[in-house]
Scaffold this motif. Structure first.
Motif, PDB file in Angstrom:
ATOM      1  N   ALA A   1       0.804  -1.223   0.000  1.00  0.00           N
ATOM      2  CA  ALA A   1       0.000   0.000   0.000  1.00  0.00           C
ATOM      3  C   ALA A   1       0.835   1.270   0.000  1.00  0.00           C
ATOM      4  CB  ALA A   1      -0.938   0.006   1.207  1.00  0.00           C
ATOM      5  N   PHE A   2       2.168   1.137   0.091  1.00  0.00           N
ATOM      6  CA  PHE A   2       3.045   2.302   0.209  1.00  0.00           C
ATOM      7  C   PHE A   2       4.348   2.072  -0.560  1.00  0.00           C
ATOM      8  CE2 PHE A   2       0.673   1.780   4.160  1.00  0.00           C
ATOM      9  CZ  PHE A   2       0.127   3.040   4.370  1.00  0.00           C
ATOM     10  N   THR A   3       4.981   3.168  -0.916  1.00  0.00           N
ATOM     11  CA  THR A   3       6.404   3.135  -1.208  1.00  0.00           C
ATOM     12  C   THR A   3       7.086   3.997  -0.153  1.00  0.00           C
ATOM     13  OG1 THR A   3       6.336   5.052  -2.703  1.00  0.00           O
ATOM     14  CG2 THR A   3       6.040   2.854  -3.685  1.00  0.00           C
TER      15      THR A   3
ATOM     16  N   ILE B   1       0.028   4.131  -2.363  1.00  0.00           N
ATOM     17  CA  ILE B   1      -0.129   3.547  -3.700  1.00  0.00           C
ATOM     18  C   ILE B   1      -1.268   2.537  -3.688  1.00  0.00           C
ATOM     19  CG2 ILE B   1       2.246   3.917  -4.439  1.00  0.00           C
ATOM     20  CD1 ILE B   1       2.777   0.944  -3.729  1.00  0.00           C
ATOM     21  N   GLY B   2      -2.287   2.838  -2.897  1.00  0.00           N
ATOM     22  CA  GLY B   2      -3.398   1.902  -2.758  1.00  0.00           C
ATOM     23  C   GLY B   2      -4.049   1.595  -4.079  1.00  0.00           C
ATOM     24  N   PRO B   3      -4.902   0.584  -4.125  1.00  0.00           N
ATOM     25  CA  PRO B   3      -5.497   0.158  -5.396  1.00  0.00           C
ATOM     26  C   PRO B   3      -6.374   1.251  -6.002  1.00  0.00           C
ATOM     27  CG  PRO B   3      -6.597  -0.886  -3.537  1.00  0.00           C
ATOM     28  CD  PRO B   3      -5.381  -0.205  -2.996  1.00  0.00           C
ATOM     29  N   GLY B   4      -6.381   1.279  -7.329  1.00  0.00           N
ATOM     30  CA  GLY B   4      -7.225   2.231  -8.042  1.00  0.00           C
ATOM     31  C   GLY B   4      -6.630   3.613  -8.105  1.00  0.00           C
TER      32      GLY B   4
ATOM     33  N   GLY C   1       0.273  11.239  -1.598  1.00  0.00           N
ATOM     34  CA  GLY C   1      -0.412  10.228  -2.390  1.00  0.00           C
ATOM     35  C   GLY C   1       0.202  10.130  -3.767  1.00  0.00           C
ATOM     36  N   SER C   2      -0.010   9.000  -4.416  1.00  0.00           N
ATOM     37  CA  SER C   2       0.472   8.842  -5.786  1.00  0.00           C
ATOM     38  C   SER C   2      -0.637   9.202  -6.767  1.00  0.00           C
ATOM     39  CB  SER C   2       0.922   7.401  -6.025  1.00  0.00           C
ATOM     40  OG  SER C   2      -0.151   6.503  -5.811  1.00  0.00           O
ATOM     41  N   GLY C   3      -0.237   9.521  -8.002  1.00  0.00           N
ATOM     42  CA  GLY C   3      -1.227   9.864  -9.009  1.00  0.00           C
ATOM     43  C   GLY C   3      -1.841  11.225  -8.763  1.00  0.00           C
TER      44      GLY C   3
END
Length: 275
Positions: free
Chosen positions: A8-10, A23-26, A59-61
């Motif tokens: 869930a993380f980097t 980096i959770g799903p979706g 958060g990513s994205g």
């Protein structure tokens, strides 16, 4: 910090700064079982790592997080929603809430200051998470929502305990009771975030710069400042968390919660009846 492949993380560490990225799903970095299982371990390791002096949380994205992964957590919620759920089921649910709270508490209790960098949506559990950080920066496109009331839940991961001390009681009650969305400009006005930047890149750069300033200070003094500042509020926060865990174990199961979960799966607006 040990080499570990989180789901869930980097986690990246350089020059005394750890960057923890969701980096959770979706596309919305939702908070599912992997997130709640890993969060306390991630921050426990950072707390122990002498190479880390400050943490940047992002958060990513395009978003920080859409919050709790209701479909992903359905297996945990299902038993307690059963009409015949008795004490054993509710006790296990109470234990689950406490375990989930321990992750957000690990962020708040980390001796290394945590700077949150937020862009895009920060919903529900995301607000729980950023209120556990020491301070917050946002991009102009950031949006925030204490969304739990919209899905028939009492927020139980720390927002109700920590957010009033950040933005004041009136603003807090408005957000918690309406579940409305607010933009970055409103978040800055009420003190939820310290500053607003043009975009995600500028927000992350500001968080890194602040973390570098902290990392350049004497670490034992930084730890001491955090301990002194946290002492005044820790008893009240802990009492609130214990109370809401017990309250939700007893009263969260409802027809309205079942309706909220069903509406998520069916992608429609829920119809609450107060039952």
């Amino acid at each position: 910090m040990s080499e570990h492949q989180w789901k869930a993380f980097t986690v990246a560490i350089a020059d005394g700064i750890a960057e923890v990225t969701l980096i959770g799903p979706g596309k919305g970095n939702v908070m599912g079982p992997d997130f709640w299982n890993e969060l306390p371990a991630v921050f426990a390791e950072l707390d122990r790592d002498d190479a880390v002096r400050a943490v940047v949380l992002a958060g990513s994205g395009k978003n920080f997080t859409f919050g709790l992964d209701l479909p992903g957590m359905a297996g945990d919620l299902g038993p307690v929603l059963a009409p015949d759920a008795k004490a054993a089921v509710r006790t296990r649910f109470h234990d689950l809430i406490l375990r989930m709270q321990s992750g957000v508490n690990a962020v708040a209790d980390c001796r290394k200051p945590v700077v949150a960098a937020i862009w895009g949506w920060c919903i529900g559990g995301g607000v729980d998470l950023i209120t556990a950080a020491d301070f917050r920066y946002a991009s102009a496109d950031a949006k925030f929502s204490v969304r739990e009331v919209k899905v028939a839940m009492v927020a139980d991961m720390g927002t109700l305990a920590r957010l009033p001390g950040i933005i004041g009681d009136g603003h807090f009650r408005e957000l918690a009771l309406t579940g409305r969305d607010i933009d970055a400009a409103r978040a800055e006005r009420i003190g939820l975030v310290n500053d607003v930047y043009d975009d995600a890149e500028a927000t992350l750069a500001a968080a890194r710069a602040a973390a570098a300033e902290i990392a350049a200070n004497p670490p034992l003094v930084v730890h001491g400042i955090k301990q002194v500042l946290d002492r005044a509020r820790s008893a009240a926060v802990n009492d609130s968390l214990r109370f809401v865990a017990a309250w939700n174990a007893a009263f969260l199961p409802s027809n309205d919660l079942s309706e909220a979960v069903t509406a998520v799966f069916e992608k429609r607006k829920p119809n609450f009846t107060g039952e």
